[in-house]
Structures are given as structure tokens and as C-alpha cells.
Design a protein around this motif. Structure first.
Motif, PDB file in Angstrom:
ATOM      1  N   THR A 174      -0.658   7.336   5.484  1.00 17.58           N
ATOM      2  CA  THR A 174      -2.241   7.545   4.480  1.00 17.58           C
ATOM      3  C   THR A 174      -2.465   9.632   5.531  1.00 17.58           C
ATOM      4  OG1 THR A 174      -2.151   5.038   5.160  1.00 17.58           O
ATOM      5  CG2 THR A 174      -4.411   6.718   4.279  1.00 17.58           C
ATOM      6  N   ILE A 197      -1.084  11.709   3.270  1.00 18.56           N
ATOM      7  CA  ILE A 197      -2.112  12.166   1.982  1.00 18.56           C
ATOM      8  C   ILE A 197      -3.071  13.413   1.713  1.00 18.56           C
ATOM      9  CG2 ILE A 197      -3.035  11.296  -0.188  1.00 18.56           C
ATOM     10  CD1 ILE A 197      -0.251  10.083  -0.043  1.00 18.56           C
ATOM     11  N   SER A 252       5.117  12.420   6.672  1.00 26.19           N
ATOM     12  CA  SER A 252       5.210  11.265   5.882  1.00 26.19           C
ATOM     13  C   SER A 252       6.834  11.167   6.143  1.00 26.19           C
ATOM     14  CB  SER A 252       5.577  11.690   4.607  1.00 26.19           C
ATOM     15  OG  SER A 252       3.943  12.268   3.676  1.00 26.19           O
ATOM     16  N   LEU A 274       0.947  -1.608   0.682  1.00 23.88           N
ATOM     17  CA  LEU A 274       0.219  -0.264  -0.252  1.00 23.88           C
ATOM     18  C   LEU A 274       1.126   1.102  -0.365  1.00 23.88           C
ATOM     19  CD1 LEU A 274      -3.095  -1.164   2.024  1.00 23.88           C
ATOM     20  CD2 LEU A 274      -2.958  -1.020  -0.153  1.00 23.88           C
ATOM     21  N   THR A 314       0.225   2.077  -3.794  1.00 23.73           N
ATOM     22  CA  THR A 314      -0.992   3.165  -4.102  1.00 23.73           C
ATOM     23  C   THR A 314      -0.634   4.265  -3.419  1.00 23.73           C
ATOM     24  OG1 THR A 314      -2.637   0.834  -2.555  1.00 23.73           O
ATOM     25  CG2 THR A 314      -3.429   3.373  -2.800  1.00 23.73           C
ATOM     26  N   LEU A 315      -0.458   4.746  -2.367  1.00 25.91           N
ATOM     27  CA  LEU A 315       0.235   6.326  -1.940  1.00 25.91           C
ATOM     28  C   LEU A 315       1.151   6.612  -3.175  1.00 25.91           C
ATOM     29  CD1 LEU A 315       0.251   5.643   1.810  1.00 25.91           C
ATOM     30  CD2 LEU A 315      -1.412   6.019   0.518  1.00 25.91           C
ATOM     31  N   LEU A 349      -9.988   5.968   1.409  1.00 25.07           N
ATOM     32  CA  LEU A 349      -8.722   5.490   1.802  1.00 25.07           C
ATOM     33  C   LEU A 349      -7.877   5.182   3.022  1.00 25.07           C
ATOM     34  CD1 LEU A 349      -5.741   5.301   0.562  1.00 25.07           C
ATOM     35  CD2 LEU A 349      -5.396   7.402   1.100  1.00 25.07           C
ATOM     36  N   LEU A 350      -8.302   5.905   4.263  1.00 18.77           N
ATOM     37  CA  LEU A 350      -7.738   5.644   5.373  1.00 18.77           C
ATOM     38  C   LEU A 350      -8.609   4.736   5.795  1.00 18.77           C
ATOM     39  CD1 LEU A 350      -6.537   6.884   7.608  1.00 18.77           C
ATOM     40  CD2 LEU A 350      -8.994   9.265   8.180  1.00 18.77           C
ATOM     41  N   VAL A 373      -7.596   1.522   5.142  1.00 15.53           N
ATOM     42  CA  VAL A 373      -6.035   1.340   4.713  1.00 15.53           C
ATOM     43  C   VAL A 373      -5.752   1.085   6.514  1.00 15.53           C
ATOM     44  CG1 VAL A 373      -3.159   2.341   5.163  1.00 15.53           C
ATOM     45  CG2 VAL A 373      -4.596   2.910   3.272  1.00 15.53           C
ATOM     46  N   HIS A 379     -10.569  10.426   0.153  1.00 18.57           N
ATOM     47  CA  HIS A 379      -9.701  10.682   1.315  1.00 18.57           C
ATOM     48  C   HIS A 379      -9.655   9.649   2.643  1.00 18.57           C
ATOM     49  CE1 HIS A 379      -6.211  13.220  -0.916  1.00 18.57           C
ATOM     50  NE2 HIS A 379      -7.095  14.120  -0.743  1.00 18.57           N
TER      51      HIS A 379
END
Length: 423
Positions: free
Chosen positions: A90, A93, A107, A24, A28-29, A172-173, A176, A169
Motif C-alpha cells: 500500500t 502506491i 512493490s 486487497l 484493490t491495489l 487507503l493506507l 489497509v 492515498h
């Protein structure tokens, strides 16, 4: 009592969990930063390189696991760190979109934690396998655990992809967080009670990390194997960033065709790993030394073919698949050899030994990929595109040949006999 096949499979679930979270972060990221956020490609590349660089701490994690005499807790602790790093990356992002400086800071911290988690969990897992796996089962154990990591990567990528659309977003969170929480829970279940049921060496006498590492480095075979890991893994990862561009620039492959080629290459890796596991353990054919040398030599031969494919009008895809096959053969045999040599040490420091070699592998992964790309860029300024790529592939082939020669010297038939009958 050594690890049963069921227990080896359970420990392989930990590798699957590692792969599930890491994919991921690296795919993905990576895509979200470059496409949705329109950030420079170098940014996710640098973050991935950071997570490799932090894994230089692997020897320290191995040392801690050795001293404590309980590797399961470090496997779990590492997975918790990895999960926290994954959630943190995540969360970064949306921050990168609204506040670039803050997003970058989060990050960097998150990817550093990811590297620490991979180092702690992965090193302790391999040390436990090296300690408690019967000698004749080590090739199969290496195959099982790495194939399960590939399975974890594939299953997570497919499943997460389905749940991420329509993208937001927040979605996504959630995805994950569920994957990370599931990975931690599955890891706890996978390792629970295993160490109490197998014969593992007692913890070594208390010793500082510096002194312990010095003792390991004084072991000539351990030191030479560290060089072998770095050299061979540099060769292994050198084409990672240049093979698809080569297919596009020289052979006119579309993005879809080059992506399919990479998928076929991974299929070859899978087959090579299965061959070593089945042939070495099931039929007791060859030693790990023979499989390592054959994989290195075969990889070199395929790279020579790939380098000259445009001149000799050879089909590229079959050569790339064959390269993957020999890469897989070499990789799983090298992992089995690492387990073998770690278990041979009279100092009872399997964790520190595996950590040292794991750190060497992580450094080689980052160094090899960046070096291959840099050499192509430099060569393209001096010669035609096909020649530039070909020159780098030939250089990569020489590294594999040198790795085979080094393996022949280090892995004597007595030292890595791998396939002794009985338990």
C-alpha cells in the motif's frame, strides 16, 4: 481429543484473515495501478505472479513447523509477515506515482513478503487441520475453512470499498492498516490454546529439510498426489483470465454483465463446496475419491458445453454457474483428500507434505492462468475468435479428464475412505 466443530470454525477465521488481506492486494491495489496510476496491466499481473512464485517456499515452512512441534506460532508469524507485506504494498502506491523506480522496488519486496506470509501461515494452518481433525470431519473442515476464506474476501471487499470513498492515498493506507492489524489480532485469538487441547503428533526426529523432502518424495502416493495437484489446479485456473473476455468478444456481454457472470460462477463454487461438506460429513454419502472424480468430470463436461455454446446456441451463464459448482465440488474434496493423505504419513511430517502440495498448487495457479491467456492469443492468430477460445476450453477439459483418471489411480477406496464412523 481431536478438533471440535468450534475449534475448526476458529481455525477457519485464519483463512478468512488470509483472504481479507490478499484480496486487497490482488483487486484493490491492482485497480489503483491500472486506473488511477495508468500503469500497464502487466505490472500488477507480474506482482501477483510473484506472490504465487514465492510460495514455492511452502515446503520449507511446513518443515519448520514440523520440527518445532508448534504450528500456531508459525500461523501467527506468517500472518504478521502477510500484514507487513500488505502495508508495504500500500505504501508503494503513492511512491509509484511520484518515483516509479522506488515504487517498483518497494512493490516487489512487499509482494514477495506477502507470498512468504501466505506460505507460512496457510501451510501451517492446513498441517494443523490435517493432524488434529477427525477423519470423518475432514470434508466438512475443508468446506468450512474455504467458505470462511470466501466470506473474508467478500466482507473485506464490501467494507473497504465503502470506507475508501472519497479516495486518497492516506485514506487507503489507514483502511489497509486497520484491516491488516485486525487480521493479526483475530488470528492470535483464533489459534490461542488450540494445540494444547488436541492430540497432535509429536515432532519428528530432527532432520535436514533436504533429507525430509527426499523421504516424502520417495513415497509414491505423495509424489503422485503432487502431480495430481499441479495438473488439476492448472485446469482449475486456466479459464481465470479468459472467461470474461470470451463472454464479451463472442457473446457481446457488457463489462457489467461479464462481472455479474463471474459473481454467479463464484456462487456456484460456494454451492459445490457446501454440497460436499454436507453430503460427505452429514449424510456420509460417497468418499472424497468419488467427489474429486465427479467434480473433475463435471467440470470437463461444462467446459465442453462452454466451448460449443456459440455454435449450439446454448445460454452461457448457466453453463458457467454449473462449471463453478463442479469446480467447488472438486476443490473442497481435493483439499479434504490432501488433509487425509498428509495425516496418513508414518513420518509425522504433515507440514512438509502440505507445503509440497501447496507449492504445487501455487505454481499451478500462476501457470494455469498465464497459459490459458497465452494459448488464446496464439489460437486467435490461426482461427476465428470463438474457435480460438473453444479450443482452449476443450484443452482445459482434457486436463480435468486426465486429473480424474489420476485421482482414480491415487485415491484408492482404502487410502481415502474419508467417512469412517466414529472419532
Amino acid at each position: 481429543m481431536t478438533l471440535s466443530w468450534l475449534q475448526i470454525f476458529r481455525l477457519g477465521l485464519v483463512q478468512a484473515c488470509l483472504g481479507a488481506i490478499v484480496v486487497l492486494m490482488t483487486s484493490t491495489l491492482n485497480r489503483l495501478m491500472v486506473v488511477e496510476l495508468a500503469l500497464p496491466v502487466v505490472l500488477p499481473g507480474a506482482l501477483v505472479a510473484l506472490h504465487y512464485g514465492v510460495q514455492i517456499t511452502r515446503p520449507q515452512w511446513g518443515h519448520l513447523a514440523d520440527q518445532g512441534g508448534n504450528r500456531s506460532r508459525w500461523i501467527i508469524a506468517g500472518m504478521v509477515l502477510l500484514a507487513l507485506g500488505g502495508v508495504g504494498a500500500t505504501l508503494a502506491i503513492p511512491l509509484l506515482e511520484s518515483n516509479l523506480a522506488l515504487g517498483l522496488a518497494v512493490s516487489v519486496l512487499a509482494y514477495a513478503v506477502i507470498g512468504l506470509g501466505v506460505g507460512a501461515s496457510g501451510t501451517s494452518l492446513l498441517a494443523l487441520l490435517a493432524t488434529a481433525t477427525a477423519e470423518r470431519r475432514r470434508p466438512a473442515a475443508a468446506t468450512i475453512t474455504w467458505l470462511m476464506m470466501i466470506a473474508g474476501i467478500a466482507i473485506t471487499a464490501i467494507t473497504a470499498g465503502k470506507f475508501l470513498d472519497p479516495y486518497s492515498h492516506a485514506r487507503l493506507l489507514v483502511v489497509v492498516a486497520i484491516i491488516c492489524a485486525g487480521a493479526v489480532a483475530l488470528t492470535i485469538l483464533a489459534v490461542w490454546g488450540i494445540e494444547r487441547r488436541v492430540i497432535a503428533r509429536a515432532a519428528p526426529a530432527p532432520q535436514s529439510f533436504r533429507d525430509g523432502l527426499a523421504d516424502i518424495w520417495a513415497d509414491t502416493r505423495a509424489r503422485h498426489f503432487t502431480f495430481f495437484v499441479f495438473l488439476s489446479m492448472t485446469a482449475y485456473f486456466m479459464q481465470e483470465l479468459i472467461l470474461e473476455p470470451y463472454a464479451g468478444l463472442v457473446f457481446g456481454f457488457t463489462p457489467g454483465q461479464s462481472t455479474s457472470m463471474s459473481g454467479a460462477q463464484n456462487g456456484g463454487v460456494f454451492l459445490g463446496m457446501v454440497l460436499v461438506g454436507v453430503a460427505a460429513t452429514g449424510f456420509r454419502l460417497g468418499s472424497l475419491r468419488v467427489w474429486v472424480m465427479s467434480g473433475c468430470a463435471g467440470s470437463a463436461a461444462m467446459l465442453i458445453g462452454i466451448a460449443g455454446a456459440s455454435f449450439w446456441a446454448l445460454p452461457l451463464v448457466p453453463l458457467v454457474v454449473a462449471l463453478g459448482f463442479f469446480n467447488g465440488m472438486f476443490a473442497v474434496a481435493a483439499i479434504g483428500s490432501m488433509m487425509q493423505l498428509a495425516g496418513e504419513g508414518a513420518d509425522k511430517r504433515e507440514g512438509a507434505r502440505v507445503g509440497l502440495w501447496g507449492a504445487s498448487q501455487a505454481m499451478a495457479a500462476g501457470f494455469g492462468g498465464l497459459t490459458g491467456a497465452a494459448l488464446v492469443d496464439a489460437a486467435r492468430s490461426l482461427m476465428p475468435v470463438a474457435d480460438a477460445f473453444g479450443a482452449v476450453f476443450l484443452f482445459q477439459a482434457t486436463l480435468f479428464i486426465a486429473s480424474a483418471a489420476l485421482a482414480a489411480r491415487i485415491m484408492t477406496p482404502r487410502a481415502v475412505a474419508a467417512l469412517v464412523p466414529g472419532e
